[in-house]
Design a protein around this motif. Structure first.
Motif, PDB file in Angstrom:
ATOM      1  N   THR A  91       0.884  -1.207  -0.304  1.00  0.00           N
ATOM      2  CA  THR A  91      -0.028  -0.005  -0.076  1.00  0.00           C
ATOM      3  C   THR A  91       0.806   1.207  -0.109  1.00  0.00           C
ATOM      4  OG1 THR A  91       0.053   0.165   2.480  1.00  0.00           O
ATOM      5  CG2 THR A  91      -1.768  -1.071   1.469  1.00  0.00           C
ATOM      6  N   ASP A  92       1.947   1.395   0.320  1.00  0.00           N
ATOM      7  CA  ASP A  92       2.578   2.442   0.541  1.00  0.00           C
ATOM      8  C   ASP A  92       4.018   2.670  -0.163  1.00  0.00           C
ATOM      9  OD1 ASP A  92       2.414   4.709   1.622  1.00  0.00           O
ATOM     10  OD2 ASP A  92       3.433   4.257   3.701  1.00  0.00           O
ATOM     11  N   GLU A  93       4.166   1.697  -1.287  1.00  0.00           N
ATOM     12  CA  GLU A  93       5.341   1.922  -2.141  1.00  0.00           C
ATOM     13  C   GLU A  93       5.289   2.261  -3.554  1.00  0.00           C
ATOM     14  OE1 GLU A  93       7.902  -1.375  -1.036  1.00  0.00           O
ATOM     15  OE2 GLU A  93       8.169  -0.778   1.072  1.00  0.00           O
ATOM     16  N   THR A  94       4.060   2.838  -3.761  1.00  0.00           N
ATOM     17  CA  THR A  94       3.634   3.227  -5.119  1.00  0.00           C
ATOM     18  C   THR A  94       4.092   2.073  -6.276  1.00  0.00           C
ATOM     19  OG1 THR A  94       4.617   5.693  -4.631  1.00  0.00           O
ATOM     20  CG2 THR A  94       4.086   5.247  -6.723  1.00  0.00           C
ATOM     21  N   GLY A  95       3.700   0.929  -5.579  1.00  0.00           N
ATOM     22  CA  GLY A  95       3.556  -0.178  -6.788  1.00  0.00           C
ATOM     23  C   GLY A  95       5.033  -0.550  -7.083  1.00  0.00           C
ATOM     24  N   ALA A  96       5.978  -0.122  -6.191  1.00  0.00           N
ATOM     25  CA  ALA A  96       7.426  -0.538  -6.337  1.00  0.00           C
ATOM     26  C   ALA A  96       7.592  -2.116  -6.907  1.00  0.00           C
ATOM     27  CB  ALA A  96       8.116  -0.183  -5.203  1.00  0.00           C
TER      28      ALA A  96
END
Lengths: 336, 336, 336, 336
Positions: A91-96
């Protein structure tokens, strides 16, 4: 940029003295680059000792990248990672993970307070493979979790065992492993639990930016440095990412500083007039606070954020002072 | 890990005192994360002043990643970057541009001593577009070049102008911009030359790991931080990547230290009994040395590498001492 | 769109009657989709018989995609494919291997007339692994080659053996395997040569669009259909890609039609007043023709292209008529 | 492979006579490849006429790839597509959008019976941009929907208008556009609704494999063929993907055959003793059937699948016969 960031995150804190001391100590003379230096070797040895495991260790700059590189190493693009629906990787890595993993999928699992529900995992593992969906190839766990809870060693091992029996690989996001250790997690059980790749957070533990990538599964090691280099995660001046680990592991500050952060969180929870939503086992406190109260708190200068589950999050760190907790506690009472 | 790494690369050096001083000075109190802090703002301002341009600035950990993120922002996967065939992005980053750019191509241009030949560029720009090849969308330049030469401001502008007239975007790899500046490059001409994204190297300039990503083309700014985050290049503790720039730009050490490195290279070239292959305009010396002589040099402990063009490379840095140059010079004479 | 495309490529021809007949015959009733139908099963069986090998077979729409999916299955993004510098995968697919393979690299090998020089391969295999470059993980061969030559079975096996001894996987681009077979290549030697994935071209062999992906290495099969689906290469109406193979393999037209194409090429070469640059072993003729002559030829309506090596290419196909060859031959004499 | 696939999907049907006739008619003589032939031009013209719009049209092999290429053209990797949570692109393409789009995200929107709820869209559009999440860059709609419903022209335009006002681009998955048209959708309203890229399904409409990619936004056209080629979607023998469109559009069969499929679905719904869950507006019937009944149905040879919403799906096609519907209806009564 104004306001007080003490509780906004555990990455708003400066680096601890032990980290800075080691960094400046390492700043002597010429050294081989790209991880071939003695500081890196020493830090790697300290991590192996911590984990009591014969693992490969690399030091990188970014936790997001470390997690994503790990998942890309464990999965292929047409496969998926099972992870808690509120986990950082999901949720917090911009789709990394999808970027580093070329479209690899994330399958969200449920579970109270950030811990994956074993039943949810079991259901996901039972789903039949299909060419039309991304079937799971890895389980990603986080310890301590996003909600400041900590897996008991046995609970974590139960999850990894179930996943491994279904042929999955295991990734452990230890961005707050120090806090988990301060809460009782024994790092020497990680290898035995079948974790393939572990990321140990230095940044949130009070270092200058630094993360350790620990590869337990030796079959993954071949050309891993090429993987890191291509991902922009093979630092030339590796010593500066390794040194803070040396400083904080050799002195014991790694766990001691985290224990302080955890204690500050407990102290804050005790002072909170707002209902605390999740067990306070590590360094975060999540309270149920409506929008109006949140605005009043922000107006008093405290920069804190509403989290995915709707609660407002307060993070403590090595640098959190008892005085700040008390000030915040008083303000919370005033706005409640 | 043994041996002397003084001349192995300019990333084998420690960080300069100005960088360390600024880093420790920045290590005070809580600050907003992810680039919203005042140290980052100050460093960005210093870079805008250096460039005399109203550009967006981000501080990242990795030059490889910075270059690749830039190229991915300027090209689409089915397009190509024109770059010198021996440039770092083309040969020394394990295909990172293709990884960050999802398969974007690199088209090699020729040119003596690392500088792109304007005729080679003109030929590449004249090639007709085809659906069956990756047509160029960007030109990537490096200053100082891989071979220790420096583009004259007008020569660089001539290349960028030709490329822009064909609709290409411009990337400038300034991993050694400090050395180029010390050799006469005026950074205030970069914006006017039409560069879209510039990467300023801090690491090789004598900082702890730090690179500045400078975005001149404002149309690229929207969601750039999301791009960085997904790429693992949005540091939470941004201050530690910005502070060294503050330290070295405010004091002038950025150029002064590079001037020293360049002077050491000239001194070494003057001492070398081996033919120096490329003009020594920055901090590298490339000599023609056969395998036997190279072995004898390695046997004396000097860790130096054979480069792409077949010469043996010696890199000087801010930390290179005149004494070391003289020792090396003597050893070169002994083994010649 | 005007002009004569007879010799522009072997994909300008219509589909052969045997392919169309099988396609219309397969167009009966409802069938399972995504490759689970009986036409697909039958075509796969015919290909296994052709190769005398127990391989997995999939039918896909695109040769470019088939090659790229294969290379992505054999290599990781930070690795490279060794291929002839003028091979289709390296030069004529707009970087598709890098797109499907997430940045995987291509390393060009030399060799006369499209065949890889064993010495060039040996040199590439001897290069040491480095984290800073994309080291080879696969060898890609093409038979018949881009220049209309055909590897002798033993020559191909010598290349694959050398590559396998260095741990590489093998991809064989058989876009013109039919032409190679008509020239003497024995498809039953492919499995024994250690090829891991073979792409058999249907399109250029005279089918409606259809390519067969043959997976010899069974360890690659798991979730391969998911890989294909994600790549847009798992056709729902699989029967239409399998049927042409049924039609042309059952009747023998696959090789017979290619033999005709090869014969037409030999006939054309014999008539050419321009020097033929490469041995005419398959269905292409490459002649040395200056720009002025090329223009005169185009002015007579013959659409033919200048190829990578500077020669002008004439491709024959199953549909090429002796009369057309004679007309072209006469025109070539007229413009010479 | 055994059993009756009549209702398993609309891709289990053969191709309609009009498609086959056009395909064999196009199988004459040599033609330019890669879309430069007259059949392709004619089919593109027919589609422009159908849509009453000056759009660019390409013919490709795969709907999955067409959708994914479209989304990759509309979004960057660190952005997301808003789509119905049960849409084909989100759930049934093995993550293809993330693969072609290098990690681009999918954000699920809710809505009854496959149609996006305007309130859900409005909420998603209001979410603030953040560097830590993939913010939306495109809205993807499907008409007819996965659940056999059809957007009224005005309802679709309301969604696209809202999205465009927030700066989003629009993708329309028309895998079953023919069925939507037969249900009243006016294709001449699509351009006016602001759709940027439309995929028109040929395969499910009764063709041999063929999809049309329609690009309304002319700024997307530059190098689109290179994009297609790199994606393995620029067919050399383009005529075979264009011809079925010629055949079915010129004769009116495109809509007439879909009208038949829709009528068969209504007939089946009328016969079903199981509750029909969604309005039967196109060619699908979804019934509420427990596992035991489903097993009894499978035992009678009817191959039908349980869908994402838990219902069992029956798809009709141009080839569905009234007799088959009646047989199935009788069997449904028998097992109810």
């Amino acid at each position: 940029m104004t306001g007080r960031y003490d509780f906004a995150s555990d990455n708003t804190a400066p680096a601890a003295p032990e980290a800075i001391a080691a960094l400046t100590a390492a700043n002597q003379g010429f050294m081989a680059s790209y991880g071939e230096d003695e500081v890196t070797a020493r830090a790697a040895g300290l991590i192996r000792a911590l984990l009591n495991a014969d693992a490969e260790v690399r030091f990188v700059a970014s936790g997001t990248a470390a997690n994503s590189v790990a998942l890309a190493a464990l999965c292929r693009p047409f496969e998926a990672v099972l992870a808690h629906g509120h986990s950082h990787v999901a949720t917090d890595e911009t789709g990394a993970p999808g970027f580093f993993g070329h479209g690899l999928g994330m399958t969200a699992l449920e579970g109270a307070s950030g811990r994956i529900d074993p039943q949810a995992l079991a259901r996901a593992l039972k789903a039949p493979d299909s060419a039309h969906h991304q079937s799971p190839a890895a389980l990603s766990l986080t310890n301590a979790t996003e909600y400041g809870t900590v897996y008991a060693d046995a609970a974590l091992a139960a999850l990894t065992t179930a996943a491994r029996e279904s042929g999955l690989k295991i990734h452990l996001d230890g961005a707050r492993l120090a806090n988990a250790m301060a809460a009782g997690c024994d790092p020497r059980t990680i290898a035995g639990a079948g974790v393939d790749i572990l990321v140990i957070g230095g940044t949130k533990a009070g270092m200058t930016p630094a993360e350790a990538l620990v590869i337990f599964d030796k079959t993954l090691v071949r050309r891993f440095d090429a993987r890191l280099k291509q991902s922009g995660q093979l630092p030339s001046k590796s010593r500066f990412y390794a040194a803070p680990f040396v400083g904080m592991l050799e002195t014991g500050a790694f766990v001691d500083r985290a224990a302080h952060a955890n204690a500050m969180a407990r102290k804050l929870a005790a002072l909170s007039p707002f209902k605390v939503r999740h067990p306070v086992e590590a360094n975060g406190v999540f309270v149920e606070m409506d929008g109006a109260a949140h605005k009043r708190l922000l107006a008093r200068g405290w920069q804190v954020y509403r989290f995915l589950d709707g609660s407002v999050r307060f993070m403590c760190s090595w640098a959190t002072t008892a005085e700040a907790v008390e000030q915040l506690g008083a303000d919370l009472k005033a706005i409640a």
